[in-house]
Scaffold this motif. Sequence first.
Motif, mmCIF file in Angstrom:
data_model
loop_
_atom_site.group_PDB
_atom_site.id
_atom_site.type_symbol
_atom_site.label_atom_id
_atom_site.label_comp_id
_atom_site.label_asym_id
_atom_site.label_seq_id
_atom_site.Cartn_x
_atom_site.Cartn_y
_atom_site.Cartn_z
ATOM 1 N N VAL A 50 0.706 4.213 -2.828
ATOM 2 C CA VAL A 50 0.521 5.650 -2.589
ATOM 3 C C VAL A 50 1.586 6.453 -3.338
ATOM 4 O O VAL A 50 1.295 7.510 -3.916
ATOM 5 N N MET A 51 2.815 5.961 -3.360
ATOM 6 C CA MET A 51 3.884 6.644 -4.094
ATOM 7 C C MET A 51 3.594 6.658 -5.588
ATOM 8 O O MET A 51 3.810 7.671 -6.270
ATOM 9 N N HIS A 52 3.102 5.534 -6.127
ATOM 10 C CA HIS A 52 2.710 5.487 -7.534
ATOM 11 C C HIS A 52 1.583 6.484 -7.798
ATOM 12 O O HIS A 52 1.572 7.172 -8.831
ATOM 13 N N LEU A 53 0.638 6.544 -6.875
ATOM 14 C CA LEU A 53 -0.496 7.461 -7.016
ATOM 15 C C LEU A 53 -0.017 8.906 -7.060
ATOM 16 O O LEU A 53 -0.496 9.712 -7.862
ATOM 17 N N ARG A 54 0.952 9.214 -6.231
ATOM 18 C CA ARG A 54 1.491 10.577 -6.232
ATOM 19 C C ARG A 54 2.177 10.894 -7.551
ATOM 20 O O ARG A 54 2.018 11.996 -8.104
ATOM 21 N N ALA A 55 2.945 9.936 -8.080
ATOM 22 C CA ALA A 55 3.664 10.166 -9.334
ATOM 23 C C ALA A 55 2.720 10.484 -10.477
ATOM 24 O O ALA A 55 3.032 11.294 -11.352
ATOM 25 N N LEU A 56 1.540 9.847 -10.482
ATOM 26 C CA LEU A 56 0.621 10.059 -11.608
ATOM 27 C C LEU A 56 -0.363 11.202 -11.380
ATOM 28 O O LEU A 56 -0.827 11.822 -12.338
ATOM 29 N N ILE A 73 0.823 -1.213 0.000
ATOM 30 C CA ILE A 73 0.000 0.000 0.000
ATOM 31 C C ILE A 73 0.856 1.263 0.000
ATOM 32 O O ILE A 73 0.546 2.239 -0.707
ATOM 33 N N GLU A 74 1.956 1.256 0.736
ATOM 34 C CA GLU A 74 2.814 2.450 0.750
ATOM 35 C C GLU A 74 3.387 2.714 -0.633
ATOM 36 O O GLU A 74 3.433 3.865 -1.090
ATOM 37 N N SER A 75 3.812 1.652 -1.320
ATOM 38 C CA SER A 75 4.305 1.803 -2.685
ATOM 39 C C SER A 75 3.192 2.284 -3.607
ATOM 40 O O SER A 75 3.422 3.107 -4.501
#
Length: 353
Positions: A296-302, A292-294
């Motif tokens: 969230v990071m992917h979500l931020r990038a996009l 889930i933490e990863s």
Amino acid sequence: MAQSSTMIGGDGIYSYKKNSTLQRDGFEAAKKVINEAISKNLDIEKVLSEGSTTFAIADLGCSVGPNTFLAMQTIIETLLQLQQHHHSHLEFLVFFNDQTSNDFNTLFASLPQPRSYFAAAVPGSFYGRLFPSSSVHVAFSSSSLHWLSRVPPALQLRDSPAWNPGRIHYTGASDAVAKAYADQFEEDMEVFLKARGEEIVGGGMVIIIMPGVPDGLLTHDVGIAITFLGCILMDMVKEGVLKQDKVDTLNIPHVYPSMKQMRRAVEKNGCFEIVEMEIRNARSNLDAPIDIESAVMHLRALAEASVANHLGSHELVEELFNRALHRKALFSQMLYSAGIQIGSQLFAILKRK
């Protein structure tokens, strides 16, 4: 048409370059089928102009790497196997396309060395013409076409049935909101396929990988992720950190079509034969837990650029994604309670008639 925001550039901790393994997994899941489809359906002799030895490939929505390099090299390796039956040695020209605001500097600074192709940038929206007529042999688009050309206009009218207060996506919204997104997807695909129909040589191919859902469903895990961000934003509204209007007027222009929707668009266009079309899963192990933490990071990038452009405040964006990391348990609960298969993608290979 107005354009969606590009991914986070550079190679920092929040960059798309460092947070795009999920998109890479989507390509890896489809790689074998792509190789087989090219091998069985592409006739190099027929698609090349008489005497030509230059084979043109376009990545539409390339972003900043490294996924585009993996995809281009995979396609070229397949073509090199086909070339054994060709009378001349082929040279490959790869066009890396994305919006004018894309970080092409990072992209070209990280080009593989050595590489088996010449490279060129073609800035501009793929919702329109990018290349001369009959000049591209294979067009590839991965994790790009789910970005609409614009926010559906009906969502920006307060007296419209598609007005979407308190939400930033169609996931969980009214039928009118979902229809507005679907209508915009249909309009965009009509423009996209018309342009590709003019640019792709006869017998050439278009390869599409994008988030998608089985026929009859609307919910996709990426939509749930965006809805999760909307929940965080509404918490910020309730605490007085953010004004309600900022949420009511924010709608992320993402759509996740079904095969029925995509097939209808292709058939309406009439320029392409459907070689392959299916809903696949991008995850190699469906039983593995989601990091889930990863995620969230992917979500931020996009999503960061789209949210930042709307909120107009770097501090608010930082607050949003810091809260998202702290509320990752809510994100997990939303994902696993939706009753959907996480990682669903639409895969299509089209051949120019």
